[in-house]
Motif scaffolding. Structure first.
Motif, PDB file in Angstrom:
ATOM      1  N   GLU A   1      58.702  14.500  33.930  1.00  0.00           N
ATOM      2  CA  GLU A   1      59.726  13.668  33.298  1.00  0.00           C
ATOM      3  C   GLU A   1      60.149  14.178  31.922  1.00  0.00           C
ATOM      4  O   GLU A   1      61.332  14.206  31.600  1.00  0.00           O
ATOM      5  CB  GLU A   1      59.245  12.224  33.214  1.00  0.00           C
ATOM      6  N   ARG A   2      59.192  14.567  31.086  1.00  0.00           N
ATOM      7  CA  ARG A   2      59.569  15.067  29.760  1.00  0.00           C
ATOM      8  C   ARG A   2      60.341  16.377  29.873  1.00  0.00           C
ATOM      9  O   ARG A   2      61.364  16.576  29.202  1.00  0.00           O
ATOM     10  CB  ARG A   2      58.323  15.254  28.888  1.00  0.00           C
ATOM     11  N   LEU A   3      59.836  17.276  30.699  1.00  0.00           N
ATOM     12  CA  LEU A   3      60.536  18.549  30.888  1.00  0.00           C
ATOM     13  C   LEU A   3      61.902  18.333  31.519  1.00  0.00           C
ATOM     14  O   LEU A   3      62.867  19.029  31.190  1.00  0.00           O
ATOM     15  CB  LEU A   3      59.702  19.472  31.768  1.00  0.00           C
ATOM     16  N   GLU A   4      61.980  17.364  32.412  1.00  0.00           N
ATOM     17  CA  GLU A   4      63.266  17.079  33.059  1.00  0.00           C
ATOM     18  C   GLU A   4      64.291  16.616  32.037  1.00  0.00           C
ATOM     19  O   GLU A   4      65.459  17.013  32.079  1.00  0.00           O
ATOM     20  CB  GLU A   4      63.076  16.015  34.129  1.00  0.00           C
TER      21      GLU A   4
ATOM     22  N   ARG B   1      67.812  32.459  25.942  1.00  0.00           N
ATOM     23  CA  ARG B   1      68.413  33.553  26.689  1.00  0.00           C
ATOM     24  C   ARG B   1      67.736  33.731  28.044  1.00  0.00           C
ATOM     25  O   ARG B   1      68.388  33.848  29.084  1.00  0.00           O
ATOM     26  CB  ARG B   1      68.343  34.850  25.882  1.00  0.00           C
ATOM     27  N   ASN B   2      66.412  33.749  28.028  1.00  0.00           N
ATOM     28  CA  ASN B   2      65.690  33.897  29.287  1.00  0.00           C
ATOM     29  C   ASN B   2      65.888  32.687  30.189  1.00  0.00           C
ATOM     30  O   ASN B   2      65.900  32.814  31.410  1.00  0.00           O
ATOM     31  CB  ASN B   2      64.204  34.115  29.011  1.00  0.00           C
ATOM     32  N   THR B   3      66.031  31.534  29.585  1.00  0.00           N
ATOM     33  CA  THR B   3      66.288  30.342  30.391  1.00  0.00           C
ATOM     34  C   THR B   3      67.654  30.429  31.055  1.00  0.00           C
ATOM     35  O   THR B   3      67.826  30.032  32.215  1.00  0.00           O
ATOM     36  CB  THR B   3      66.203  29.081  29.520  1.00  0.00           C
ATOM     37  N   LEU B   4      68.633  30.954  30.347  1.00  0.00           N
ATOM     38  CA  LEU B   4      69.959  31.140  30.945  1.00  0.00           C
ATOM     39  C   LEU B   4      69.890  32.129  32.106  1.00  0.00           C
ATOM     40  O   LEU B   4      70.556  31.945  33.133  1.00  0.00           O
ATOM     41  CB  LEU B   4      70.950  31.614  29.881  1.00  0.00           C
ATOM     42  N   LEU B   5      69.095  33.168  31.950  1.00  0.00           N
ATOM     43  CA  LEU B   5      68.915  34.121  33.052  1.00  0.00           C
ATOM     44  C   LEU B   5      68.205  33.455  34.223  1.00  0.00           C
ATOM     45  O   LEU B   5      68.533  33.692  35.392  1.00  0.00           O
ATOM     46  CB  LEU B   5      68.127  35.339  32.577  1.00  0.00           C
ATOM     47  N   PHE B   6      67.225  32.626  33.918  1.00  0.00           N
ATOM     48  CA  PHE B   6      66.533  31.881  34.968  1.00  0.00           C
ATOM     49  C   PHE B   6      67.502  30.963  35.700  1.00  0.00           C
ATOM     50  O   PHE B   6      67.487  30.871  36.941  1.00  0.00           O
ATOM     51  CB  PHE B   6      65.391  31.072  34.352  1.00  0.00           C
ATOM     52  N   MET B   7      68.371  30.283  34.962  1.00  0.00           N
ATOM     53  CA  MET B   7      69.366  29.406  35.582  1.00  0.00           C
ATOM     54  C   MET B   7      70.340  30.201  36.437  1.00  0.00           C
ATOM     55  O   MET B   7      70.755  29.750  37.515  1.00  0.00           O
ATOM     56  CB  MET B   7      70.102  28.615  34.488  1.00  0.00           C
ATOM     57  N   SER B   8      70.692  31.383  35.962  1.00  0.00           N
ATOM     58  CA  SER B   8      71.564  32.243  36.767  1.00  0.00           C
ATOM     59  C   SER B   8      70.868  32.662  38.050  1.00  0.00           C
ATOM     60  O   SER B   8      71.503  32.753  39.114  1.00  0.00           O
ATOM     61  CB  SER B   8      71.971  33.476  35.954  1.00  0.00           C
ATOM     62  N   TRP B   9      69.574  32.925  37.963  1.00  0.00           N
ATOM     63  CA  TRP B   9      68.802  33.255  39.157  1.00  0.00           C
ATOM     64  C   TRP B   9      68.789  32.090  40.142  1.00  0.00           C
ATOM     65  O   TRP B   9      68.876  32.275  41.359  1.00  0.00           O
ATOM     66  CB  TRP B   9      67.381  33.632  38.756  1.00  0.00           C
ATOM     67  N   LEU B  10      68.746  30.887  39.618  1.00  0.00           N
ATOM     68  CA  LEU B  10      68.788  29.712  40.482  1.00  0.00           C
ATOM     69  C   LEU B  10      70.130  29.583  41.190  1.00  0.00           C
ATOM     70  O   LEU B  10      70.211  29.000  42.274  1.00  0.00           O
ATOM     71  CB  LEU B  10      68.529  28.439  39.665  1.00  0.00           C
ATOM     72  N   GLY B  11      71.184  30.119  40.576  1.00  0.00           N
ATOM     73  CA  GLY B  11      72.514  30.002  41.165  1.00  0.00           C
ATOM     74  C   GLY B  11      73.482  29.216  40.320  1.00  0.00           C
ATOM     75  O   GLY B  11      74.603  28.943  40.752  1.00  0.00           O
ATOM     76  N   LEU B  12      73.074  28.844  39.108  1.00  0.00           N
ATOM     77  CA  LEU B  12      73.949  28.126  38.200  1.00  0.00           C
ATOM     78  C   LEU B  12      74.825  29.117  37.438  1.00  0.00           C
ATOM     79  O   LEU B  12      74.357  30.194  37.052  1.00  0.00           O
ATOM     80  CB  LEU B  12      73.131  27.280  37.220  1.00  0.00           C
ATOM     81  N   LYS B  13      76.052  28.742  37.214  1.00  0.00           N
ATOM     82  CA  LYS B  13      76.978  29.616  36.493  1.00  0.00           C
ATOM     83  C   LYS B  13      76.945  29.234  35.018  1.00  0.00           C
ATOM     84  O   LYS B  13      77.625  28.310  34.574  1.00  0.00           O
ATOM     85  CB  LYS B  13      78.390  29.471  37.063  1.00  0.00           C
ATOM     86  N   VAL B  14      76.133  29.968  34.275  1.00  0.00           N
ATOM     87  CA  VAL B  14      76.010  29.721  32.843  1.00  0.00           C
ATOM     88  C   VAL B  14      76.180  31.000  32.029  1.00  0.00           C
ATOM     89  O   VAL B  14      76.191  30.943  30.792  1.00  0.00           O
ATOM     90  CB  VAL B  14      74.641  29.073  32.508  1.00  0.00           C
ATOM     91  N   LEU B  15      76.304  32.139  32.699  1.00  0.00           N
ATOM     92  CA  LEU B  15      76.498  33.413  32.012  1.00  0.00           C
ATOM     93  C   LEU B  15      77.576  34.211  32.752  1.00  0.00           C
ATOM     94  O   LEU B  15      77.678  34.143  33.981  1.00  0.00           O
ATOM     95  CB  LEU B  15      75.192  34.228  31.988  1.00  0.00           C
ATOM     96  N   PRO B  16      78.343  34.975  32.005  1.00  0.00           N
ATOM     97  CA  PRO B  16      79.355  35.814  32.658  1.00  0.00           C
ATOM     98  C   PRO B  16      78.688  36.987  33.370  1.00  0.00           C
ATOM     99  O   PRO B  16      77.678  37.531  32.914  1.00  0.00           O
ATOM    100  CB  PRO B  16      80.225  36.288  31.493  1.00  0.00           C
TER     101      PRO B  16
ATOM    102  N   CYS C   1      60.954  23.825  31.457  1.00  0.00           N
ATOM    103  CA  CYS C   1      59.729  24.627  31.395  1.00  0.00           C
ATOM    104  C   CYS C   1      60.007  26.013  30.827  1.00  0.00           C
ATOM    105  O   CYS C   1      59.305  26.486  29.914  1.00  0.00           O
ATOM    106  CB  CYS C   1      59.123  24.704  32.794  1.00  0.00           C
ATOM    107  N   TYR C   2      61.027  26.689  31.340  1.00  0.00           N
ATOM    108  CA  TYR C   2      61.333  28.035  30.853  1.00  0.00           C
ATOM    109  C   TYR C   2      61.933  27.997  29.458  1.00  0.00           C
ATOM    110  O   TYR C   2      61.797  28.959  28.697  1.00  0.00           O
ATOM    111  CB  TYR C   2      62.261  28.747  31.840  1.00  0.00           C
ATOM    112  N   LEU C   3      62.566  26.910  29.116  1.00  0.00           N
ATOM    113  CA  LEU C   3      63.139  26.814  27.772  1.00  0.00           C
ATOM    114  C   LEU C   3      62.042  26.786  26.715  1.00  0.00           C
ATOM    115  O   LEU C   3      62.107  27.513  25.718  1.00  0.00           O
ATOM    116  CB  LEU C   3      64.012  25.558  27.667  1.00  0.00           C
ATOM    117  N   VAL C   4      61.016  25.959  26.918  1.00  0.00           N
ATOM    118  CA  VAL C   4      59.953  25.870  25.914  1.00  0.00           C
ATOM    119  C   VAL C   4      59.053  27.091  25.953  1.00  0.00           C
ATOM    120  O   VAL C   4      58.324  27.362  25.000  1.00  0.00           O
ATOM    121  CB  VAL C   4      59.111  24.585  26.108  1.00  0.00           C
ATOM    122  N   SER C   5      59.086  27.830  27.051  1.00  0.00           N
ATOM    123  CA  SER C   5      58.178  28.969  27.179  1.00  0.00           C
ATOM    124  C   SER C   5      58.826  30.299  26.834  1.00  0.00           C
ATOM    125  O   SER C   5      58.170  31.175  26.271  1.00  0.00           O
ATOM    126  CB  SER C   5      57.636  29.052  28.619  1.00  0.00           C
TER     127      SER C   5
END
Length: 1762
Positions: free
Chosen positions: A1237-1240, A1445-1460, A1437-1441
């Motif tokens: 819940e907190r991480l969410e 930048r790495n979290t944005l890459l992780f989100m892109s890996w998930l399939g979210l469009k957050v980076l060009p 989780c990836y944001l605090v760890s």
């Protein structure tokens, strides 16, 4: 003259021959007045661009020239004045002695000085001085006045004072930039206004100040056109201004459709029966009596007892002359009913006599009417009504639909009348001024029924003067309809406004009246009725449909009434018909002539006026001037021609995003481009400020102005289509079509939606997934032919159980004290995972999995021994094999073996498999509970050997032979033998008890008794026994009471069987399910980490000797469990609501908040797993001791570190800890020591921010509406669910409570196939008792199992004593498929607090529970939203760890469009490229400044004049000032042509502030539970707070908006805040008078626009600072810190939620209802002991009205409790 207006011959109406042309005078037309039915909903803007509001047009005029503004009171004069001051403020900001000018606001009376000054102060950042004669200003000298001029920029004073200043020469007009004359119509004769204007004669012309006059009295009452013209000319001459009268009336006449106007002559009523005269005589005598009564009026003070009786007689008399005797017959019962009600409540004798006199007169009149009008035929005869009524009926008949339409509608008639009970329902009953009961004698009335509303159907209003006239005409029409089929199409009702609604002014009746009138209007808007009889109440201010006929039954008395009633005829081909008696015809035609002349005068002075009589144009010619625009040149393709282009431009502008106060309109300017004849015109069009094209569009030259407008509109359509703003069908592009055009690749919602089932992506839709086993544990069964790996399960005591919880004072056993332990034998290596805690009776135990030996060779014999040992542990020791579970070591999902280990001391190298013990247990496997030789009781003397029983596990052998009850030997009682006294009086000694109870004899009478502890049935050791699943301590008093009442449990050694496994190892065996379950979960998390590392390049794939991740911990160490329970304390603590408080030990899933000794726990020390990072990854990394600046707190550095990205290089990033990932995979329903819940919450906020920044920067031309839609699609639960499913997250997630006895599959065990459910078919297949996808686990009957009421002695024992020595227990044999229902919360969607306990009583159910629709050992049910939540938690989780930048890459890996994306040579090759190379970085978007606009820099400086004060106030100076301008520009402010409006910045700033506040709360308020954190976030991120802070820091004074409505709402809100002097949260009472006890109320509306600019400035700072979050937080934290600290102590919640929590069962909100004035009403009811009470809230929309109703209810309920 009159006859010249008549048509020579023929009928006025085509179908009928009743209305002769001699009776009808068409106005301003010589054509035959043919009535044609047009569309009642026709659009106004087909050939004309949508106009701006008239107040804005007047402001435009005032900015260009001296202007006299003629507006009615309350229509925006103050708005125009304040806006004009702000627009010209650049001239007065300079110091007076440096050449600055001053603005003078002159008023006529002293009270207006303070009023006007306060308004200017509220809305500008100018210094305002106010001066009245009482200040002795007439004695001031020049120096004092010069000081005032120096200190103040706007001076508000009476006109006389300024005249004196000018006369004394203290100031000249050349030093004034603007003079505003309030009530300027006083500028006549020698008034100071006129005297002031004479000083213009001595002022240089170039220094003339701008002049604006304000007046509201020009159009009041009747006014002759000549006098009006003279008054306006005189004012213009005096004030050197042009009178601008572009008001609501003029705008209605200018832009509204112009209906055809007719006068219908009506003959004088002929009283052939004499009834009219007879009634008139009776009524006049009574009226004379009332008027001439000479006696003393002895009633109450200020109350004349004759008023109401006289009013009733007057109403009857008026009805006689208006509607005739038939109308009197109808109105008398109404009046009698009213008077009789008055009589009942009247106690004064004289008053009663007057009422009785009136009643007698009315009844007399009623009797006369009854005699003359005897039957129904007479009642509908037109003999007893005036000719005007006949004419009205004839007009209505002309709007009868065609015959075929009537036939088509016949079938719908029955359905319209039918109600649910099958009875006919009258369309409406009498209401308003009339008592509801008065219409009871008309029960047989059924409304005429026709077809549904179509174009051309009747939609009309009949205006009358008297309220009773409206009611009587409506009822009369209903009577006549019964016998006249030509009126069946009319469905009428009436509305009469508020006024003196009845003879009795009781509030209850008034409330009933208002409700009915709102219902009448609602039905009229929906065309359920098509004719309203109305008074002037709907002439203005009430929203009604466009009518195609308006009839003036009573003629308009003045110009305003004439224009406003005519303005209701707004449909195409509409009619405005005036019924006039012949006797008053000539007088009215003179009035009408004056009205039309006044209209011409006003139109002549209307700003940007158009000719009143528009030139007629041939549309075919227009369409031939330019070819139509066609995207595709083919037959049948969409096309836009000259004549349809304007309408489409208007439609496009209306689709642009804006609030309810903004009417976005295109601005078109037409100029003549030649000087010759014929003239040639060219039009220039500017789209609204938030359109993608801001450049003016110039059309082609045309011979007429209207053609020029059409041409530029056509060019605009072509441009919009090419820019993607219009679809290929030339319509404003829809949002879904826009997504498709952008190719976002979102999965279609419709692909998964099945009609009748829950919506995909929601909580209600559940699907079932296989529980994943870590890959390293699959197919890993040890094999003699392969090398194996041996791992030791190391258990060490971390923290012993506190003494307060050790209620029996038992010895606490440390697992490290025993040399024996357990290990894991597998054929696959197990990756390293963090250590983790389990919680036994002894306290917290730290567990680590450590490798002992790799490439180990084992024999086949050893494998067999290990298998038998493994089976013995799980099947016999733990008794987990039951039902459909079978031991299948080679084919089980997880196939590793548990083996016994022994340590010779030292490190891992001294640990080995305990072969002797392994073989020993292997031989006994399958018969562990059965002694090889059963004792023959009494045949041989028993020899007691203490060493055999010390630390042993025993079971009594005289009972429960099939499944013996096991006990730990806690103590050998040397002071008690079998001969000792028995605790009960029933037996003398223990020997006697066993002989009499079991018929066995003791052979050794000196053997000591064994004090034993029962074996634990609780196998879930993931959380402490003394804490609940939320980490909050259970009441200690429960344990103390239990300890006091608990007795020893004693066994006789002679009758006990000793197990071959000692207690120390047995206790470790009890820990195995929890250890192996946690190990598998951490391994799954580690595999996900490695998958991200391999596929996304984030984190190190494998580690060396130095393992970087800390052990998993919940932060529960060092708790002070000895403090008092806060269940005895009142009030709120730590921002928790009452329902969240449990005990003094308040430990949430991640952080504790307890009463501790000073220095025991550092409140800032991070003990949360997600923040327990190594130095390189900690949020405080990078801040060496010497780098922390003085004054910077650790709290501030927490956020600073989280905002400044770290570990930007994915290759050098270690990655997220498996423990943190596991937290993100764990749902709250699992009731573990942590959850997502907190991480969410953090991930949700970062996701919104990341998507927002991406969309803002990547789509610079898209307006806020489309950006918001794109964001909503990407962050929607459905999209996140789809992404999570693609990454197989549902299989990794943990949803259910860990209960080894029911839903855990031990290693090497398998589930028989008969119980398995194929997860692939779970959605489509259905079970008879559980529809798949809709099954609710909470509906499973759990009452069949008995639950313990408490946690007994805070232990995990299940002790049920029948006596001190006899413990009877029946075996547990519930069906395996049903065992999940034992633990109610395993699959519960409700609050996990509902769990009774972690243990259950082992008793058979009375009735077997229904089978679950899936196999609970290997499958689990998950809602779609849970998967979406998990995605957000992983982002957190990836944001605090790993940093942003790495979290944005992780989100892109998930399939979210957050980076060009980046196109490179590597990406085109077959070799996979690191994800960091596939995605670029978001670049700073270009400046919003439109530098190509002519004189752009000068315009920027002009528009930002005075904004330096704002920058000083927020302590931030903008580098690019255009951001600042954009942030304050409302969509209505068309003067800004160099930037966009604030909508896009608000879109950006909203997400940024949400993230910053969330990040701050996450890092600095860890004492709050996740639920409280979410509530606090909601309390801080809402419009109430933002708007209040905007006012506090004076944002509103820089707000640039041209919206009168918005100005009014902002003004009211600012005034409210100034009075309250505090920030308004979402729980605030938004009312001026908190003591207001009225049933219905309307709160102060919080302007959303103020909250928007608060957010837009945040977005502006972010962009201006180079996209720095820290820069935004530095500014906004100072503003918000008081609220953050306040809410941390006392958390506010929304009024709706607070009410529902206060009254969860009885508070009910009703459906929204529209009020007369177009607002929304919501009723909330609460049922209590005294019955049902209702409160009503009114607001501009449903949300506001609902909150208002809730606030009123809360205020009442709280006061009543006090």
């Amino acid at each position: 003259m009159k006859r010249q207006l008549l048509v020579e011959s023929g009928e006025c109406f085509v179908k009928k021959k009743k209305l002769k042309m001699d009776d009808v005078i068409p106005l301003a037309s010589s054509e035959p007045p043919v009535i044609r039915r047009g569309s009642a909903d026709a659009s106004v803007g087909d050939t004309t661009f949508t106009p701006r509001t008239y107040q804005v047009e007047l402001l435009e005029a005032a900015l260009k020239q001296n202007t006299i503004v003629c507006l009615q009171t309350g229509t925006g004069k103050t708005f125009i004045a304040v806006m004009l001051i702000k627009e010209l403020a650049h001239q007065i900001r300079k110091a007076f002695d440096e050449g600055g000018k001053r603005t003078l606001f002159l008023v006529n009376t002293v009270p207006l000085v303070n009023q006007q000054a306060e308004v200017i102060k509220k809305h500008t950042n100018l210094e305002v001085g106010k001066y009245v004669g009482a200040m002795n200003v007439d004695l001031w000298q020049k120096d004092q006045w010069l000081e005032e001029f120096q200190n103040n920029q706007v001076l508000v004073m009476t006109a006389q004072i300024f005249k004196d200043i000018l006369q004394h020469g203290y100031m000249g007009l050349s030093k004034v930039n603007l003079m505003i004359f309030d009530e300027c119509h006083h500028a006549v004769k020698n008034h100071p206004y006129r005297e002031i204007m004479r000083f213009f004669d001595i002022c240089p012309k170039k220094d003339y100040p701008r002049v604006m006059g304000l007046t509201a009295s020009i159009l009041n009452g009747k006014c002759e056109p000549r006098k009006l013209e003279d008054r306006l000319c005189d004012l213009e001459l005096t004030l050197r201004s042009a009178a601008e009268t572009a008001n609501d009336v003029a705008a209605m006449s200018r832009y509204g459709t112009r209906p055809k106007e007719y006068i219908v002559h009506c003959d004088v009523y002929k009283d052939e029966s004499g009834l009219f005269q007879e009634i008139n005589d009776i009524l006049m005598k009574t009226l004379d009596f009332f008027s001439n009564y000479g006696g003393e009026v002895d009633g109450e003070r200020d109350r004349d007892p004759r008023i109401q009786p006289k009013q009733a007689i007057s109403e009857c008399h008026s009805t006689l002359y208006t509607i005739g005797p038939l109308g009197v017959k109808i109105v008398v019962p109404m009046l009698v009913a009213e008077l009789e009600k008055l009589e009942k409540h009247e106690f004064m004798e004289l008053n009663r006599l007057f009422i009785q006199t009136a009643l007698t007169t009315l009844k007399w009149v009623k009797m006369l009417c009854d005699e003359k009008i005897k039957n129904k035929k007479d009642q509908t005869s037109l003999e007893f009504v005036p000719h005007k009524v006949v004419r009205l009926l004839e007009v209505l008949k002309e709007f009868r639909p065609d015959e075929e339409m009537m036939v088509d509608g016949a079938n719908s008639c029955a359905g319209h009348r039918e109600s649910t009970n099958g009875k006919a329902m009258p369309l409406d009953t009498m209401n308003g001024t009339i008592d509801p009961d008065e219409d009871s004698n008309d029960e047989d009335y059924e409304p005429p029924c026709g077809p549904a509303f179509v174009e051309g159907d009747l939609c009309g209003v009949v205006f009358v003067e008297k309220r009773y006239t409206a009611a009587v005409l409506n009822k009369l029409l209903r009577h006549i309809q019964k016998s006249d089929s030509n009126l069946q199409h009319v469905k009428s009702d009436y509305i009469t406004g508020q006024g003196r609604a009845s003879l009795s002014n009781r509030s209850i009746q008034t409330e009933v009246q208002f409700k009915k009138q709102e219902e009448i209007l609602r039905r009229f808007r929906r065309h359920e009725t098509n004719l309203l009889f109305a008074t002037s109440v709907i002439e203005e201010g009430v929203d009604v449909p466009r009518c195609n006929v308006v009839v003036r039954f009573d003629l308009p008395k003045h110009y305003r009434s004439y224009t406003q009633s005519k303005g209701r005829a707004r449909a195409a081909d509409s009619f405005y018909i005036m019924l006039t008696d012949v006797s008053e015809s000539e007088e009215f035609q003179e009035d009408l002539h004056q009205f039309r002349e006044i209209d011409k005068i006003l139109q002549k002075r209307c700003h940007n006026r158009e000719p009143h009589t528009e030139e007629k144009m041939d549309m075919h010619i227009a369409d031939n001037l330019l070819p139509p625009y066609m995207p595709r040149k083919e037959e049948g393709a969409p096309r836009v021609s000259m004549t349809s282009a304007i309408s489409l431009v208007n439609r496009y502008c209306a689709k642009l995003p804006g609030d309810s106060f903004t009417h976005l309109t295109p601005q078109c300017k037409v100029v003549q481009v030649n000087q010759g004849n014929p003239p040639v015109y060219q039009a220039t069009l500017c789209l609204p400020i938030n359109a993608p094209n801001r450049d003016p569009i110039v059309g082609v030259e045309m011979p007429r102005k209207k053609y020029a407008e059409m041409a530029v509109a056509l060019k605009t359509i072509e441009m919009l289509h090419k820019q993607g703003e219009l679809s290929d069908r030339l319509l404003p592009i829809e949002k879904n079509a826009f997504l498709e055009s952008e190719n976002f690749g979102y999965k279609s919602f419709e692909e998964e939606y099945v009609e009748g089932q829950a919506r995909p992506g929601t909580t209600k839709r559940r699907q079932y997934y296989n529980k994943q086993v870590a890959r390293c544990l699959e197919a890993c069964h040890p094999d003699a032919k392969k090398p194996c790996y041996l791992y030791a399960i190391i258990m060490e005591t971390k923290e012993l159980l506190p003494n307060v919880l050790n209620t029996r004072g038992r010895k606490l056993h440390r697992p490290e004290d025993s040399s024996q332990g357990f290990g894991i034998l597998t054929s696959k290596p197990i990756p390293r995972i963090p250590g983790f805690p389990i919680y036994t009776r002894s306290g917290q135990i730290a567990v680590t999995i450590s490798v002992v030996k790799e490439n180990m060779q084992i024999t086949e014999v050893m494998v067999k021994h290990c298998e038998r040992f493994h089976c013995c542990m799980f099947s016999e020791v733990l008794r987990l094999q039951k039902g459909n579970l079978s031991f299948e070591p080679t084919s089980a999902p997880s196939a590793y073996l548990i083996v016994p280990l022994i340590s010779d001391g030292g490190g891992n190298e001294n640990i080995r498999i305990d072969s002797k013990f392994l073989e020993k247990i292997s031989r006994q496997s399958g018969a562990l509970d059965m002694p090889s030789i059963l004792p023959e009781f009494g045949s041989k003397k028993f020899e007691f050997v203490a060493d055999h029983f010390e630390g042993a596990v025993v079971a009594p052998i005289y009972r429960n032979v099939d499944q013996p009850q096991r006990f730990y030997v806690a103590k050998i009682c040397d002071d008690q033998t079998v001969s000792s006294d028995f605790p009960s009086e029933k037996y003398r000694t223990f020997t006697d008890y066993y002989f009499e109870q079991y018929d066995i004899e003791v052979t050794n009478f000196r053997q000591p008794l064994l004090d034993v502890d029962s074996m634990a049935s609780r196998l879930n050791l993931l959380t402490p026994r003394y804490l609940n699943h939320k980490g909050k301590a259970l009441p200690i008093s429960t344990g103390e009471k239990k300890a006091a009442s608990q007795k020893q449990q004693l066994l006789v050694p002679e009758f006990c069987y000793i197990y071959p496994i000692d207690a120390a190892l047995w206790r470790k065996c009890i820990c195995l399910p929890s250890i192996l379950y946690r190990m598998n979960s951490l391994l799954i998390a580690e595999e996900l980490r490695m998958q991200v590392s391999v596929e996304a390049g984030i984190g190190v794939k494998t580690f060396g000797l130095d393992y970087p991740f800390p052990n998993l911990t919940f932060g529960w160490e060092g708790l002070n469990l000895d403090g008092p329970s806060t269940t005895q304390l009142g009030g709120k603590q730590n921002g928790l609501n009452e329902h969240e408080k449990e005990t003094s030990i308040s430990v949430d899933q991640n952080k504790h908040s307890v009463e501790v000794e000073e220095g025991e726990i550092d409140p800032l020390e991070d003990q949360v797993v997600m923040l327990n990072l190594p130095e390189k990854q900690n949020l405080l990394n990078g801040f060496e001791e010497g780098e922390i600046e003085e004054g910077e707190t650790k709290e501030k550095l927490f956020l600073k570190a989280s905002l400044e990205d770290f570990d930007n290089d994915p290759a050098s990033c270690i990655g997220a800890s498996p423990a943190t990932i596991l937290q993100a995979l764990t749902m709250s329903n699992a009731n573990d020591g942590f959850n997502l819940e907190r991480l969410e919450m953090l991930g949700d906020s970062f996701l919104k921010q990341a998507v927002t920044i991406y969309l803002y920067c990547m789509y610079p031309k898209r307006h806020e509406g489309k950006l918001s839609f794109m964001r909503s699609k990407q962050v929607s639960n459905f999209n996140l669910y789809c992404l999570g499913k693609e990454k197989e997250l549902p299989f990794k997630m943990i949803m259910t409570l860990f209960d080894p006895a029911s839903n855990w599959l031990p290693p090497c065990y398998n589930v028989e196939e008969i119980a398995a459910v194929d997860p692939e078919k779970l959605i489509s297949e259905e079970e008879p008792s559980f529809p798949i996808g809709q099954w609710d686990p909470n509906e499973v009957n759990t009452d069949t199992y008995e639950y313990a009421d408490s946690l007994s002695d805070l232990s995990d024992d299940d002790d049920f004593y029948s006596n001190p020595c006899d413990y009877r227990m029946s075996s547990f044999s519930a069906p395996v498929a049903n065992t999940d229902s034992v633990i109610k919360s395993s699959f519960s969607l409700q609050d996990p607090d509902d769990i009774p306990k972690l243990t259950y009583s082992l008793k058979k159910p009375k009735n077997p529970a229904p089978d679950l629709p899936y196999e609970i050992h290997t499958q689990q049910g998950l809602s779609d939203k849970s998967i979406a939540d998990c995605i957000e938690a992983l982002i957190g989780c990836y944001l605090v760890s790993c940093g942003s930048r790495n979290t944005l890459l992780f989100m892109s890996w998930l399939g979210l469009k957050v980076l060009p994306t980046v196109e490179s040579e590597e990406s085109q090759s077959d070799v996979p490229s690191p994800i960091d190379n596939l995605f670029g970085k978001i670049q700073q978007p270009p400046s919003p400044f439109l530098s190509h606009v002519p004189h752009a820099q000068e315009k920027l400086a002009f528009l930002l004049n005075g904004f330096d004060q704002f920058e000083e106030g927020i302590s931030y100076s903008f580098k690019d000032k255009s951001y600042l301008l954009q942030a304050f520009t409302h969509a209505s402010y068309h003067k800004n042509v160099i930037t966009d409006c604030y909508q896009r910045l608000e879109f950006l700033g909203d997400a940024i502030l949400d993230y910053l506040i969330t990040c701050h709360l996450y890092n600095n308020h860890q004492q709050l539970s996740p639920g409280a954190l979410t509530d606090m976030r909601s309390a801080l991120v809402n419009n109430n707070i933002f708007a209040s802070l905007a006012v506090k820091f004076e944002y509103h004074k820089y707000f640039k908006a041209f919206s009168p409505e918005l100005f009014s709402i902002v003004d009211r809100f600012v005034e409210f805040l100034n009075k309250k002097d505090e920030i308004q949260g979402m729980d605030s009472q938004l009312t001026m008078d908190e003591a207001d006890e009225e049933e219905e109320g309307e709160d102060i509306e919080v302007p959303k626009a103020l909250g928007d600019i608060f957010e837009s400035v945040a977005g502006a700072i972010y962009l201006d600072s180079g996209m720095s979050l820290q820069a935004v937080w530095d500014v906004y934290y100072k503003m918000m810190r008081p609220q953050i600290e306040k809410f941390a102590c006392e958390l506010p919640i929304s009024p709706v939620r607070e009410l529902l929590e206060m009254e969860p069962e009885t508070a009910k909100f009703g459906k929204p209802v529209r009020t007369v004035d177009g607002k929304t009403r919501v009723i909330v009811s609460v049922t209590g002991k005294s019955g049902k009470v209702e409160w009503k809230g009114v607001g501009r929309n449903y949300r506001i009205a609902k909150a208002t109703a809730a606030r009123r209810a809360l205020r009442h309920l709280k006061n009543s409790k006090k």
